[in-house]
Design an enzyme around this catalytic site. Structure first.
Site, PDB file in Angstrom:
ATOM      1  N   HIS A   1      45.460  -6.417  11.462  1.00 18.33           N
ATOM      2  CA  HIS A   1      45.276  -6.312   9.751  1.00 18.33           C
ATOM      3  C   HIS A   1      44.557  -7.423   9.105  1.00 18.33           C
ATOM      4  O   HIS A   1      43.491  -7.940   8.945  1.00 18.33           O
ATOM      5  CB  HIS A   1      45.257  -5.758   8.541  1.00 18.33           C
TER       6      HIS A   1
ATOM      7  N   GLU B   1      37.766   8.919  15.984  1.00 16.94           N
ATOM      8  CA  GLU B   1      38.735   7.502  16.802  1.00 16.94           C
ATOM      9  C   GLU B   1      39.527   8.477  16.796  1.00 16.94           C
ATOM     10  O   GLU B   1      41.111   7.385  17.551  1.00 16.94           O
ATOM     11  CB  GLU B   1      39.190   6.703  15.117  1.00 16.94           C
TER      12      GLU B   1
ATOM     13  N   ASP C   1      41.340   1.743  17.055  1.00 17.84           N
ATOM     14  CA  ASP C   1      42.319   3.779  17.053  1.00 17.84           C
ATOM     15  C   ASP C   1      42.113   4.803  17.865  1.00 17.84           C
ATOM     16  O   ASP C   1      42.978   4.690  18.633  1.00 17.84           O
ATOM     17  CB  ASP C   1      42.294   4.694  15.508  1.00 17.84           C
TER      18      ASP C   1
ATOM     19  N   CYS D   1      32.154   1.119  13.684  1.00 18.43           N
ATOM     20  CA  CYS D   1      33.202  -0.028  12.837  1.00 18.43           C
ATOM     21  C   CYS D   1      34.104  -0.303  13.059  1.00 18.43           C
ATOM     22  O   CYS D   1      34.490  -1.079  12.565  1.00 18.43           O
ATOM     23  CB  CYS D   1      32.347   0.425  11.597  1.00 18.43           C
TER      24      CYS D   1
END
Length: 565
Positions: free
Chosen positions: A184, A425, A449, A496
């Protein structure tokens, strides 16, 4: 050490550490002195929160700042203060111990109540008491919201709430001990166009606060207390990097299309309305991922329906007719929300997270859906459910959506219908994408993921990070299968995950007929330039060749040669 977000920064180091506060019981004789210590800690915490409240209101508006008003109310609570003082006086104990015991009693009382608002007050009390305890013990966590000078933040790691709340005008870059390209910290840095080096192992031990740093987030290096010659050399490199970025601006207002005219949509990933500057500056053709979880972080209660509505409305209005894909709440895994009291799990990435939580906490989900429906009138909204593994989950989520639509219709609240899609994902979702495509209007492939679940590699684990690769043949086959099945069923397919902005991946994804690429805003112009140099025929040949290959390294080397040409 990995350059997660390209760029060069030169600034002083701020070593960011979070201290664990331990409270021990001790006997005291000077009751008056202990009362004074407690009062001073309350006053210091109050002044600190008032400052944060003022800054938050200036940057994000009154509604976002209201949470700190609730914190001030806790500090003004005469019941809490009198009980702490009574414990100090009657039990002859230190202020820290008296405060902790009193707070524990208050928290237990509020958490046992049925009323949701009263339950939420427990989180406020915990948060505020930690701040007061910090002042009592002389422990202070740095506040990234109020920085007075430009800094490079050096940390073991940065939580999403740390990056979401920091003063983005003063943080010139990040350097962290752990993390990879999809951590992140890395994603936020790219979104904010801030240079970042991650996976630097022991950088927090090598750097002292106040050291001058050169952050080379092109080659993945950190230079501590550089010589004047090194500074001059890197100032020149920084200027060259900025000039290259400037040249790419000729692609800002151009349509994204291949050499032979096939039109592609290049969209941006964002975490809040505050991220819209780089989106506009880089000419994004839409928002492919609005991560709504950041609305829920760095606070002690869930955002209200009106708060969410305003956040969604702002982004939709700024994008006009361009599509905005808003992902419903995706928490769990490495994104914790303390006030939701989620259970500790052995395998949180495989556990209670994302859509699974929303379907369980139905009222919280309905609040978000109401805000989305109300905001739908202000732009081209599309809504996406994360972490879908089955047809049943889609149907359950859509049933809740229909329920909310009915409630708003009965109240006379206006809204527009919008496309509903899912993130692909989980490998099972990709394998079953033919069936899932019949239930939705679009797919968006979340490679971050999808890769870790396909190859069984924790993307944050430094020891096995070399196995985490978007070029793994199994991952590429799942991506190709998902796009094929989506198109077969008449829906569009986007991506994405971070792979969408990886220049080496773009020729393959074009050949696989991906419709929409959503990436960090800073990746849009380089991607648009590359796409303009490729033809449909050659990318399809590239895709076919890649799918015949059996080694991730061979695939990456081959695609690197394609891009280098």
């Amino acid at each position: 050490m990995y350059a997660a977000s390209k760029g060069i920064a030169i600034a002083k180091a701020l070593v960011y550490e979070k201290h664990e506060i331990e409270v021990a019981k001790s006997s005291i004789e000077d009751v008056k002195g202990e009362h004074t210590r407690f009062e001073q800690a309350i006053s210091a915490a109050y002044a600190e929160i008032e400052k944060i409240q003022t800054q938050t209101e200036k940057k994000m508006g009154k509604e976002s700042a209201d949470i700190f008003g609730a914190h001030l109310m806790v500090l003004n609570d005469p019941e809490l203060i009198s009980q702490v003082k009574s414990a100090i006086k009657n039990e002859k104990v230190n202020a820290e111990y008296a405060l902790k015991n009193t707070v524990d009693t208050f928290v237990a009382m509020f958490e046992a109540m049925e009323d949701e608002y009263m339950k939420e007050r427990a989180a406020d009390i915990k948060d505020v008491s930690s701040r007061v305890l910090g002042h009592l013990q002389g422990i202070k966590n740095q506040d990234l919201t109020s920085l007075d000078e430009e800094v490079i933040v050096v940390a073991h790691d940065l939580a999403p709430s740390d990056t979401a709340s920091m003063n983005k005008e003063k943080v010139m870059g990040f350097a962290t001990n752990i993390g990879g390209s999809t951590s992140h910290t890395a994603i936020m840095a790219r979104n904010l166009e801030i240079p970042a080096v991650v996976g630097a192992k022991d950088i927090t031990e090598k750097v002292t606060g106040g050291d001058t740093l050169i952050l080379d987030a092109i080659n993945g290096q950190v230079i501590i207390n550089p010589s004047e010659e090194q500074k001059e050399n890197y100032l020149s490199k920084k200027q060259q990097f900025e000039q290259q970025k400037e040249k790419l601006k000729i692609f800002k207002n151009k349509q994204s299309s291949t050499k032979d005219g096939k039109v592609i949509e290049l969209a941006a990933n964002i975490g809040s309305p505050n991220d819209m500057g780089p989106v506009i500056a880089n000419g994004a053709e839409g928002i492919g991922l609005y991560r709504t979880e950041f609305l829920y972080m760095d606070r002690s209660t869930s955002p209200t329906e009106d708060e969410q509505f305003e956040s969604y409305k702002v982004v939709l209005k700024q994008m006009g007719k361009k599509p905005v894909v808003i992902r419903t709440l995706d928490i769990g895994g490495d994104k914790e929300i303390p006030y939701l009291n989620m259970p500790k799990e052995m395998n949180p990435f495989l556990g209670y997270r994302a859509l699974r939580i929303c379907l369980d906490k139905k009222e919280m989900f309905k609040t978000q859906l109401r805000a989305l429906l109300r905001a739908s009138q202000y732009g081209n909204l599309k809504v996406m459910y994360p972490m879908v593994s089955s047809v049943e989950e889609i149907r359950q989520a859509n049933a809740v959506l229909e329920e909310v639509k009915q409630e708003l219709t009965e109240k006379g609240t206006s809204f527009k219908d919008f496309e509903v899609g899912i993130m692909i994902e989980i490998p099972s979702a990709a394998i079953n994408s033919d069936a899932l495509a019949k239930e939705v209007d679009f797919f968006s492939i979340g490679t971050n993921d999808l890769i870790q679940y396909t190859v069984a590699v924790d993307r944050m684990n430094e020891k096995i990070s070399h196995l985490y690769s978007p070029f793994n043949p199994a991952v590429l086959k799942l991506i190709d299968m998902t796009i094929t099945n989506g198109h077969k069923n008449g829906i569009w397919v986007g991506m994405c995950g971070e792979a969408a902005g990886n220049l080496k991946m773009i020729p393959f994804l074009l050949g696989a007929n991906l419709d929409e690429f959503s990436m960090s805003p800073s990746a849009i112009l380089p991607a648009r330039e590359l796409i303009s140099k490729l033809s449909t025929e050659e990318t399809q040949e590239i895709k076919d060749k890649v799918l015949e290959m059996s080694s991730a390294k061979d695939i990456e080397n081959f695609l690197n040669e394609v891009v280098s040409k």
